[in-house]
Design a protein around this motif. Structure first.
Motif, mmCIF file in Angstrom:
data_model
loop_
_atom_site.group_PDB
_atom_site.id
_atom_site.type_symbol
_atom_site.label_atom_id
_atom_site.label_comp_id
_atom_site.label_asym_id
_atom_site.label_seq_id
_atom_site.Cartn_x
_atom_site.Cartn_y
_atom_site.Cartn_z
ATOM 1 N N GLY A 146 0.805 -1.207 0.000
ATOM 2 C CA GLY A 146 0.000 0.000 0.000
ATOM 3 C C GLY A 146 0.837 1.254 0.000
ATOM 4 N N ARG A 147 0.174 2.368 0.228
ATOM 5 C CA ARG A 147 0.839 3.659 0.199
ATOM 6 C C ARG A 147 1.847 3.801 1.343
ATOM 7 N NH1 ARG A 147 3.567 7.119 0.240
ATOM 8 N NH2 ARG A 147 3.355 9.326 -0.228
ATOM 9 N N ASP A 148 1.555 3.172 2.483
ATOM 10 C CA ASP A 148 2.447 3.307 3.634
ATOM 11 C C ASP A 148 3.770 2.584 3.443
ATOM 12 O OD1 ASP A 148 0.457 4.748 4.836
ATOM 13 O OD2 ASP A 148 -0.370 3.041 5.929
ATOM 14 N N ALA A 149 3.843 1.645 2.498
ATOM 15 C CA ALA A 149 5.067 0.881 2.276
ATOM 16 C C ALA A 149 5.940 1.467 1.187
ATOM 17 C CB ALA A 149 4.710 -0.569 1.925
ATOM 18 N N LYS A 169 8.339 4.650 -0.275
ATOM 19 C CA LYS A 169 9.152 5.796 0.144
ATOM 20 C C LYS A 169 8.711 7.060 -0.571
ATOM 21 C CE LYS A 169 13.183 6.486 -1.612
ATOM 22 N NZ LYS A 169 13.133 7.929 -1.961
ATOM 23 N N ASP A 170 8.683 8.162 0.185
ATOM 24 C CA ASP A 170 8.360 9.456 -0.417
ATOM 25 C C ASP A 170 9.532 9.952 -1.251
ATOM 26 O OD1 ASP A 170 5.799 9.626 0.696
ATOM 27 O OD2 ASP A 170 6.610 10.367 2.598
ATOM 28 N N CYS A 179 12.634 11.475 0.669
ATOM 29 C CA CYS A 179 13.206 10.689 1.759
ATOM 30 C C CYS A 179 14.501 10.029 1.305
ATOM 31 C CB CYS A 179 12.226 9.626 2.248
ATOM 32 S SG CYS A 179 10.788 10.310 3.105
ATOM 33 N N GLN A 185 14.022 8.464 5.925
ATOM 34 C CA GLN A 185 13.489 9.631 6.612
ATOM 35 C C GLN A 185 13.618 10.859 5.712
ATOM 36 O OE1 GLN A 185 11.936 9.464 9.574
ATOM 37 N NE2 GLN A 185 12.319 7.246 9.557
ATOM 38 N N GLU A 226 2.542 17.303 5.296
ATOM 39 C CA GLU A 226 2.404 16.175 4.381
ATOM 40 C C GLU A 226 3.437 16.285 3.256
ATOM 41 O OE1 GLU A 226 0.521 13.509 4.517
ATOM 42 O OE2 GLU A 226 -0.244 14.109 6.481
ATOM 43 N N ASN A 282 5.140 12.116 -5.129
ATOM 44 C CA ASN A 282 5.468 10.873 -5.817
ATOM 45 C C ASN A 282 4.749 10.752 -7.147
ATOM 46 O OD1 ASN A 282 7.151 10.157 -3.766
ATOM 47 N ND2 ASN A 282 6.165 8.206 -3.315
ATOM 48 N N THR A 325 2.844 5.756 -6.047
ATOM 49 C CA THR A 325 1.703 6.252 -5.286
ATOM 50 C C THR A 325 0.917 5.145 -4.614
ATOM 51 O OG1 THR A 325 0.280 6.135 -7.230
ATOM 52 C CG2 THR A 325 1.473 8.191 -6.856
ATOM 53 N N GLY A 326 1.254 3.897 -4.803
ATOM 54 C CA GLY A 326 0.473 2.799 -4.272
ATOM 55 C C GLY A 326 -0.469 2.221 -5.314
#
Length: 282
Positions: A36-39, A41-42, A45, A51, A197, A213, A262-263
């Motif tokens: 998903g989106r949480d996995a 990297k931006d 980062c 980070q 964000e 992204n 973007t997921g």
């Protein structure tokens, strides 16, 4: 299919949902899941620390790193290469010494055989079995390093080039390019900026469009500014000049940033995680 068709166990057909549930519960078969989106990297980062970068640098391949993280990594790799090179050199010197010793022992053995063949019986001079000759080191079956079958691990000559942890290509400190992001709100401190964000942190240095992204970005080597690829094609390609620094641009001076996606769509990355487990075959 009825309302509770997914939990139905009396059907005549082995459904896809039942196969997937049984695969997860049995411990056999390959499991696949879409990340998903949480996995992901931006875009701003670090590829090592994952980070948001405070002092970002970019490689010629477009991978973004925190300066402290990538410099520490390169120095650590250089120290590791130096240690492996010294170990390889010690092993090569030991092998040369063993070859010389074996050649010397072979020559001494040939000399003893010649003397034994040429010395008449009863004259003496030849060593008799069980004489005072000093035996060599006996093998020990209780110490692994002294067993007859034990041998030192063969080391390969290490590559003296330090490589990028993401692309695997050769990388030097001089190739790192400092990156200057344009904040969306100029008056914010670094801590306040990183608390926002990712899509609200930075904007294009030319057009002011938000970066994220979903937006292909590029770094201009002379100034280090981050712009969108659409701005590069529309504003910079005609005259190939950096409007922020006034320097002329070449194709190598426009470094496209590698982004995670973007997921829903991946930008050069795989969005499917796979775990291979044992498979039972009939």
């Amino acid at each position: 299919m009825t309302r509770h068709g997914k939990n139905c166990t009396a059907g005549a057909v082995y459904s896809y949902h039942e196969r997937k549930k049984d695969t997860a519960a049995s411990g056999y078969g390959t499991q696949r899941v879409r990340v998903g989106r949480d996995a992901i990297k931006d875009f701003d980062c670090c590829c090592l620390s994952l980070q948001p970068c405070r002092d970002p640098v970019v490689t010629p391949d477009g991978f973004l790193y925190e300066r402290e993280a990538i410099v520490s990594y390169l120095l650590h790799q250089k120290s590791k290469i130096a240690r492996e090179t010294k170990a390889w050199q010690r092993q090569q010197a030991e092998r040369r010494r063993q070859r010389q010793q074996q050649s010397g022992e072979g020559a001494a053995k040939a000399l003893r055989g010649f003397l034994e063949a040429e010395t008449p019986l009863g004259r003496g001079g030849a060593e008799t079995p069980g004489g005072s000759g000093s035996p060599g080191p006996l093998p020990s079956f209780w110490i692994p390093s002294l067993t007859p079958e034990a041998a030192a691990e063969s080391l390969r000559r290490p590559d003296r080039s330090v490589r990028c942890p993401m692309s695997g290509r050769k990388l030097r400190l001089a190739q790192l390019v400092s990156v200057r992001f344009t904040p969306a709100a100029p008056g914010l401190s670094p801590g306040q900026l990183l608390a926002r964000e990712p899509s609200d942190r930075y904007v294009c240095a030319l057009t002011g469009d938000p970066l994220g992204n979903a937006t292909p970005c590029a770094v201009l080597r002379p100034s280090g500014s981050v712009v969108t690829l659409a701005a590069v094609q529309r504003l910079l390609r005609p005259d190939m000049r950096d409007p922020l620094s006034g320097a002329e641009l070449s194709d190598g001076d426009v470094i496209e940033l590698q982004r995670g996606g973007t997921g829903f769509a991946g930008a050069g990355v795989s969005l499917e995680a796979k775990k291979s487990r044992p498979v039972m075959q009939a």
